[in-house]
Design a protein around this motif. Structure first.
Motif, PDB file in Angstrom:
ATOM      1  N   ILE A  73       0.870  -1.179   0.000  1.00  0.00           N
ATOM      2  CA  ILE A  73       0.000   0.000   0.000  1.00  0.00           C
ATOM      3  C   ILE A  73       0.904   1.225   0.000  1.00  0.00           C
ATOM      4  O   ILE A  73       1.844   1.323   0.796  1.00  0.00           O
ATOM      5  N   LEU A  74       0.629   2.138  -0.897  1.00  0.00           N
ATOM      6  CA  LEU A  74       1.416   3.352  -1.001  1.00  0.00           C
ATOM      7  C   LEU A  74       0.457   4.543  -0.917  1.00  0.00           C
ATOM      8  O   LEU A  74      -0.487   4.639  -1.692  1.00  0.00           O
ATOM      9  N   GLY A  75       0.686   5.427   0.047  1.00  0.00           N
ATOM     10  CA  GLY A  75      -0.191   6.580   0.227  1.00  0.00           C
ATOM     11  C   GLY A  75       0.584   7.874   0.263  1.00  0.00           C
ATOM     12  O   GLY A  75       1.714   7.932   0.773  1.00  0.00           O
ATOM     13  N   THR A  76      -0.010   8.938  -0.280  1.00  0.00           N
ATOM     14  CA  THR A  76       0.638  10.238  -0.349  1.00  0.00           C
ATOM     15  C   THR A  76      -0.180  11.269   0.414  1.00  0.00           C
ATOM     16  O   THR A  76      -1.401  11.331   0.274  1.00  0.00           O
ATOM     17  N   SER A  77       0.491  12.084   1.238  1.00  0.00           N
ATOM     18  CA  SER A  77      -0.127  13.192   1.961  1.00  0.00           C
ATOM     19  C   SER A  77      -1.277  12.681   2.851  1.00  0.00           C
ATOM     20  O   SER A  77      -1.048  11.878   3.743  1.00  0.00           O
ATOM     21  N   MET A  78      -2.506  13.131   2.601  1.00  0.00           N
ATOM     22  CA  MET A  78      -3.638  12.594   3.356  1.00  0.00           C
ATOM     23  C   MET A  78      -3.691  11.085   3.210  1.00  0.00           C
ATOM     24  O   MET A  78      -3.956  10.353   4.178  1.00  0.00           O
ATOM     25  N   GLY A  79      -3.414  10.583   2.004  1.00  0.00           N
ATOM     26  CA  GLY A  79      -3.384   9.145   1.777  1.00  0.00           C
ATOM     27  C   GLY A  79      -2.304   8.465   2.589  1.00  0.00           C
ATOM     28  O   GLY A  79      -2.442   7.296   2.975  1.00  0.00           O
ATOM     29  N   GLY A  80      -1.197   9.179   2.874  1.00  0.00           N
ATOM     30  CA  GLY A  80      -0.160   8.639   3.740  1.00  0.00           C
ATOM     31  C   GLY A  80      -0.641   8.502   5.172  1.00  0.00           C
ATOM     32  O   GLY A  80      -0.283   7.557   5.880  1.00  0.00           O
ATOM     33  N   MET A  81      -1.476   9.453   5.606  1.00  0.00           N
ATOM     34  CA  MET A  81      -2.072   9.379   6.942  1.00  0.00           C
ATOM     35  C   MET A  81      -2.983   8.167   7.041  1.00  0.00           C
ATOM     36  O   MET A  81      -2.937   7.406   8.008  1.00  0.00           O
ATOM     37  N   TYR A  82      -3.832   7.956   6.020  1.00  0.00           N
ATOM     38  CA  TYR A  82      -4.694   6.776   6.008  1.00  0.00           C
ATOM     39  C   TYR A  82      -3.864   5.492   5.958  1.00  0.00           C
ATOM     40  O   TYR A  82      -4.137   4.519   6.666  1.00  0.00           O
ATOM     41  N   THR A  83      -2.858   5.486   5.100  1.00  0.00           N
ATOM     42  CA  THR A  83      -2.036   4.289   4.898  1.00  0.00           C
ATOM     43  C   THR A  83      -1.352   3.858   6.182  1.00  0.00           C
ATOM     44  O   THR A  83      -1.247   2.654   6.464  1.00  0.00           O
TER      45      THR A  83
END
Length: 331
Positions: A73-83
């Motif tokens: 799973i790779l998340g960026t910014s807000m997606g990094g917080m979720y990840t």
């Protein structure tokens, strides 16, 4: 995308599933998704459009993980917080907005917002009020909950050294040892993706496959010119080598001047960056290095690795070294 940086690696993550979690105001049609699908043509890249409400987004992501069993799973910014909160999977959090409500407030991400990329539902705008901001704060404050030692080892954090929106490096590093700064801004571009994210994907894929690549040690003295700058073609050579080899950088062990350690580390961080993280060896006993090849300026007697003497008639330049390894083909 810049063709000089983006190319395909069909064997990387082959047959595996990768979930990409986009940032605030973005979608599953972002530039990073396109890069992932280009670079990893044999992987299945799943990139949903996330609901605006964070509880709904987390519910969707957890269900997606249960259904798809992603390998990464790779998340960026807000997606990094979720990840970060998706426990039990190998993950890369890039510039994670771990305090996203504060980020939204500090950078005017309230009121009417326009999605940066097209969404499958056709919606183009959304509205951020105090209630929605509170929802984001509630979800983001669950960061690090349920974290155990196994999960710590499975997560990397990548943090742009020119990120103009978010800096949660210290907070992340308090909980995860694998926190790395890379050269780049908040938004990922082709260069930062290929030089920073892709090496980490390789590390994860190699570990998952228990793949043992041939080891190449590079003496740091071969990487610099007379002015302390990168030697001609050395950076290009390193990028080529890490595609097929496990590369380590070897420097003399500090003795009476511990500052030498800091100076070497800073140089590698500046000019090699992510590939040098966790791949730097300080030693005055190079003959004890167990590996396949050792690139150095002076041959080490009784070395356990094949010595490649940089600057010799055979290997006068880094172009000569690259050509040699290209002929070997990763063997």
């Amino acid at each position: 995308m810049e063709n000089s940086y983006v190319k395909q690696f069909p064997e990387l993550m082959k047959g595996k599933k990768v979930i990409y979690v986009h940032g605030f105001g973005s979608s599953g049609q972002s530039g990073t998704v396109k890069r992932l699908r280009t670079v990893l043509p044999e992987a299945t890249v799943i990139a949903p459009d996330l609901p605006v409400h964070p509880e709904e987004a987390m519910a969707l992501l957890r269900q997606l993980c249960r259904d798809e069993h992603p390998d990464l799973i790779l998340g960026t910014s807000m997606g990094g917080m979720y990840t970060e909160q998706l426990r039990g999977f190998d993950r890369i959090c890039t510039n994670p907005a771990l305090c996203i409500a504060d980020t939204m407030h500090d950078h005017g991400l309230t009121g009417t917002q326009t999605f940066q990329n097209p969404r499958l539902d056709g919606v183009q705008q959304f509205y951020v009020d105090k209630t929605l901001t509170k929802e984001y704060r509630t979800v983001s404050e669950r960061r690090f909950e349920g974290l155990d030692d196994d999960d710590r080892r499975r997560v990397y954090g990548l943090f742009g050294d020119r990120d103009e929106l978010v800096d949660t490096f210290d907070m992340f590093h308090e909980h995860y040892p694998q926190a790395i700064r890379f050269h780049g801004k908040h938004r990922m571009d082709d260069r930062s993706f290929m030089h920073s994210v892709l090496p980490v994907i390789r590390w994860i894929d190699d570990r998952q496959e228990r793949r043992e690549r041939p080891i190449v040690y590079i003496g740091t003295e071969t990487l610099t010119d007379a002015f302390g700058k990168p030697a001609s073609s050395s950076q290009k050579a390193v990028r080529r080598l890490i595609e097929s080899y496990q590369v380590y950088f070897v420097a003399p062990a500090p003795t009476s001047q511990p500052s030498d350690y800091a100076a070497t580390t800073a140089w590698l961080e500046e000019y090699v960056n992510v590939p040098a993280w966790g791949h730097t060896v300080f030693t005055n006993q190079r003959h004890l290095l167990y590996g396949d090849y050792l690139v150095e300026r002076t041959e080490t007697p009784d070395a356990m690795a094949t010595s490649i003497v940089f600057g010799s008639d055979t290997f006068k330049s880094w172009d000569d070294v690259t050509e040699y390894f290209d002929r070997l083909g990763g063997q």
